[in-house]
Scaffold this motif. Sequence first.
Motif, PDB file in Angstrom:
ATOM      1  N   ASN A 135      -4.921  37.621 -21.491  1.00  0.00           N
ATOM      2  CA  ASN A 135      -5.890  37.325 -21.951  1.00  0.00           C
ATOM      3  C   ASN A 135      -7.009  38.012 -22.499  1.00  0.00           C
ATOM      4  OD1 ASN A 135      -7.451  37.818 -19.501  1.00  0.00           O
ATOM      5  ND2 ASN A 135      -6.381  36.022 -18.366  1.00  0.00           N
TER       6      ASN A 135
ATOM      7  N   GLN B 285     -10.463  31.889 -23.764  1.00  0.00           N
ATOM      8  CA  GLN B 285     -11.398  32.490 -24.816  1.00  0.00           C
ATOM      9  C   GLN B 285     -10.106  32.536 -25.572  1.00  0.00           C
ATOM     10  OE1 GLN B 285     -13.454  35.924 -23.980  1.00  0.00           O
ATOM     11  NE2 GLN B 285     -14.950  35.401 -24.028  1.00  0.00           N
ATOM     12  N   ASP B 286     -10.256  31.721 -26.885  1.00  0.00           N
ATOM     13  CA  ASP B 286      -9.046  31.721 -27.575  1.00  0.00           C
ATOM     14  C   ASP B 286      -8.879  32.932 -28.633  1.00  0.00           C
ATOM     15  OD1 ASP B 286      -9.874  31.303 -30.129  1.00  0.00           O
ATOM     16  OD2 ASP B 286     -10.523  29.417 -30.075  1.00  0.00           O
TER      17      ASP B 286
ATOM     18  N   VAL C  95     -11.855  33.999 -31.637  1.00  0.00           N
ATOM     19  CA  VAL C  95     -12.929  34.254 -30.196  1.00  0.00           C
ATOM     20  C   VAL C  95     -13.033  35.846 -29.517  1.00  0.00           C
ATOM     21  CG1 VAL C  95     -14.761  34.023 -27.601  1.00  0.00           C
ATOM     22  CG2 VAL C  95     -13.890  32.118 -28.797  1.00  0.00           C
ATOM     23  N   VAL C  96     -11.711  36.243 -29.079  1.00  0.00           N
ATOM     24  CA  VAL C  96     -11.792  37.208 -28.378  1.00  0.00           C
ATOM     25  C   VAL C  96     -11.319  38.347 -29.859  1.00  0.00           C
ATOM     26  CG1 VAL C  96      -9.549  39.173 -27.749  1.00  0.00           C
ATOM     27  CG2 VAL C  96     -10.084  36.782 -26.787  1.00  0.00           C
TER      28      VAL C  96
ATOM     29  N   GLU D  20     -15.046  39.767 -30.374  1.00  0.00           N
ATOM     30  CA  GLU D  20     -15.617  40.133 -29.707  1.00  0.00           C
ATOM     31  C   GLU D  20     -15.380  42.196 -29.338  1.00  0.00           C
ATOM     32  OE1 GLU D  20     -17.591  39.754 -26.954  1.00  0.00           O
ATOM     33  OE2 GLU D  20     -17.995  38.300 -27.919  1.00  0.00           O
TER      34      GLU D  20
END
Length: 242
Positions: free
Chosen positions: A36, A61-62, A65-66, A69
């Motif tokens: 993940n 978090q898909d 989104v990752v 980040e």
Amino acid sequence: MENRQAICLVDDDLEILELLSGYLKQHGFVVSCAENGAALMDILRHSQPDLIVLDVMMPGQDGFVVCREVRKQWQIPIIFLSALGESMDRIVGLELGADDYIVKPFEPRELLARIRSVLRRKGNVPAPGRFREKGWLSFSGWRLDRAARCLQSPWGVTVNLSGAEYRLLMVFLRNPQTVLSRDTLMDLTQGRSTTAFDRSIDVQVSRLRNRLRHKDGEETGLIKTVRGDGYIWTADVRQESA
């Protein structure tokens, strides 16, 4: 001793992680795995791989989104894996700063080819003898800060570019007054060719044009469409002295 390139695989499917990890190791890569986004961030705090293969459909978090980040701190190349095959999903992924997008199901050898293509492009940018990797490029009153990946307009407004916008702009700036086909633009920005119904490069050109509008909102004409052939960058480009 040969310096092997490192790949980080991020997927909540353990079978896929095991399959791809073994395959890439057989082809000479050092591979780490994360189930993940949180596990990926833990890995990145200690070491940065040469490329990340990131699944989109993960619980919590898909992948989109990752990716956001990751892009806040690192410019590591990212290839998305996804069961979402619509062109808009690919466009969203590329606009977030991904370097390629592969739709599931896929053959491991296709992923290997895409990985090698992205790593080659990473190693070959910028084109030798054309522009220094950092510094400013200027055209028609605009200035591009390559280090910050942002534009300064002739009237003093700063325009931040997405990864996809920056890559596309750099392809045009390296090839001024040259007609570039859609296939060429797709290959130079994403390392793959277009399909018959893939219009993502047209969408990216449209978005870049919007970034380059005049103060009154009119188009600058810096990128012109050549009917049936592709696009051409019309302005002269120069490297500013340090």
